[in-house]
Design an enzyme around this catalytic site. Structure first.
Site, short mmCIF file in Angstrom:
data_model
loop_
_atom_site.label_atom_id
_atom_site.label_comp_id
_atom_site.label_asym_id
_atom_site.label_seq_id
_atom_site.Cartn_x
_atom_site.Cartn_y
_atom_site.Cartn_z
N ASP A 192 0.85 -1.20 0.00
CA ASP A 192 0.00 0.00 0.00
C ASP A 192 0.88 1.25 0.00
O ASP A 192 1.88 1.32 0.72
CB ASP A 192 -0.92 -0.01 1.23
N ASN A 249 -12.66 -2.68 2.87
CA ASN A 249 -13.49 -1.47 2.93
C ASN A 249 -14.46 -1.51 1.75
O ASN A 249 -14.04 -1.66 0.60
CB ASN A 249 -12.60 -0.23 2.87
N GLY A 275 -15.52 3.31 3.95
CA GLY A 275 -14.25 4.00 3.77
C GLY A 275 -13.52 3.62 2.50
O GLY A 275 -12.31 3.86 2.39
N GLN A 276 -14.23 3.03 1.54
CA GLN A 276 -13.57 2.63 0.30
C GLN A 276 -13.25 3.86 -0.54
O GLN A 276 -14.11 4.74 -0.74
CB GLN A 276 -14.49 1.69 -0.50
N HIS A 289 -10.50 -4.84 -3.17
CA HIS A 289 -9.15 -5.11 -2.65
C HIS A 289 -9.25 -5.55 -1.19
O HIS A 289 -10.15 -5.14 -0.46
CB HIS A 289 -8.23 -3.89 -2.78
N HIS A 329 -7.09 -5.56 2.26
CA HIS A 329 -5.92 -5.06 2.98
C HIS A 329 -5.40 -6.17 3.89
O HIS A 329 -6.18 -6.80 4.62
CB HIS A 329 -6.30 -3.88 3.89
P1 DGP Z 1 -9.54 1.82 0.50
O1 DGP Z 1 -9.68 2.99 1.40
O2 DGP Z 1 -9.91 0.51 1.19
O3 DGP Z 1 -10.24 2.00 -0.83
O4 DGP Z 1 -7.99 1.68 0.25
C1 DGP Z 1 -7.32 2.03 -0.91
C2 DGP Z 1 -5.87 1.91 -0.61
O5 DGP Z 1 -5.17 1.99 -1.84
C3 DGP Z 1 -5.31 3.00 0.30
O6 DGP Z 1 -4.84 2.40 1.49
C4 DGP Z 1 -4.16 3.60 -0.48
C5 DGP Z 1 -3.94 2.62 -1.61
N1 DGP Z 1 -3.55 3.23 -2.86
C6 DGP Z 1 -4.20 4.22 -3.52
N2 DGP Z 1 -3.56 4.53 -4.65
C7 DGP Z 1 -2.47 3.70 -4.70
C8 DGP Z 1 -1.42 3.55 -5.64
O7 DGP Z 1 -1.33 4.22 -6.67
N3 DGP Z 1 -0.48 2.61 -5.35
C9 DGP Z 1 -0.53 1.84 -4.23
N4 DGP Z 1 0.44 0.94 -4.05
N5 DGP Z 1 -1.51 1.96 -3.33
C10 DGP Z 1 -2.47 2.89 -3.57
#
Ligand code: DGP
Length: 116
Positions: free
Chosen positions: A33, A89, A95-96, A102, A104
């Site tokens: 992340d 999420n 909180g998505q 995805h 976590h």
């Molecule tokens: P959510 O809030 O559950 O939709 O989490 C989305 C997650 O995705 C957040 O923790 C940050 C991560 N994220 C967003 N953009 C990018 C990216 O470009 N690269 C990576 N590796 N993670 C990302």
């Protein structure tokens, strides 16, 4: 037919933007992340662009099971023997922020409960 909107994760799958990929197979991808909330914070995603758990279909049953077993595999690769948390999420109140399903994986420290 409803088209699933492309997201940043689609770009990662297609290698249009970089990511630290820690695992890949024909159905799934796992990468760290960009905004880690724990010493280990890895996202497991399907290559199929499902929006979230709320919109998954019966035809995704095997894929969803595969993703959970991929979480198990990735957690082993990451050395999370002490345990970890799995979070999906889902939607606005969940909180998505990225609308490509995805999972976590959070670990590497003792995690508190309940989440905020
Ligand atoms: P959510 O809030 O559950 O939709 O989490 C989305 C997650 O995705 C957040 O923790 C940050 C991560 N994220 C967003 N953009 C990018 C990216 O470009 N690269 C990576 N590796 N993670 C990302």
């Amino acid at each position: 037919m409803t088209l699933t909107p492309d997201t940043i994760f689609g770009k990662i799958i297609r290698r249009e933007i970089p990511a630290n990929i820690v695992y890949e197979d024909e159905l799934a991808l796992a990468f760290t992340d960009v905004n880690p909330q724990a010493p280990t914070h890895i996202l497991v995603i399907p290559k199929k662009p499902i929006v979230n758990l709320a919109t998954a279909q019966a035809e995704d049953q095997l894929l969803l099971g595969h993703l959970l077993l991929t979480v198990q595999k990735v957690a082993q690769i990451a050395g999370l023997e002490q345990g970890y948390r799995v979070v999906m999420n889902t939607g606005q109140d969940g909180g998505q922020t990225v609308y490509h399903l995805h999972i976590h994986i959070l670990g590497g420290r003792s995690l508190s409960w309940p989440p905020g």
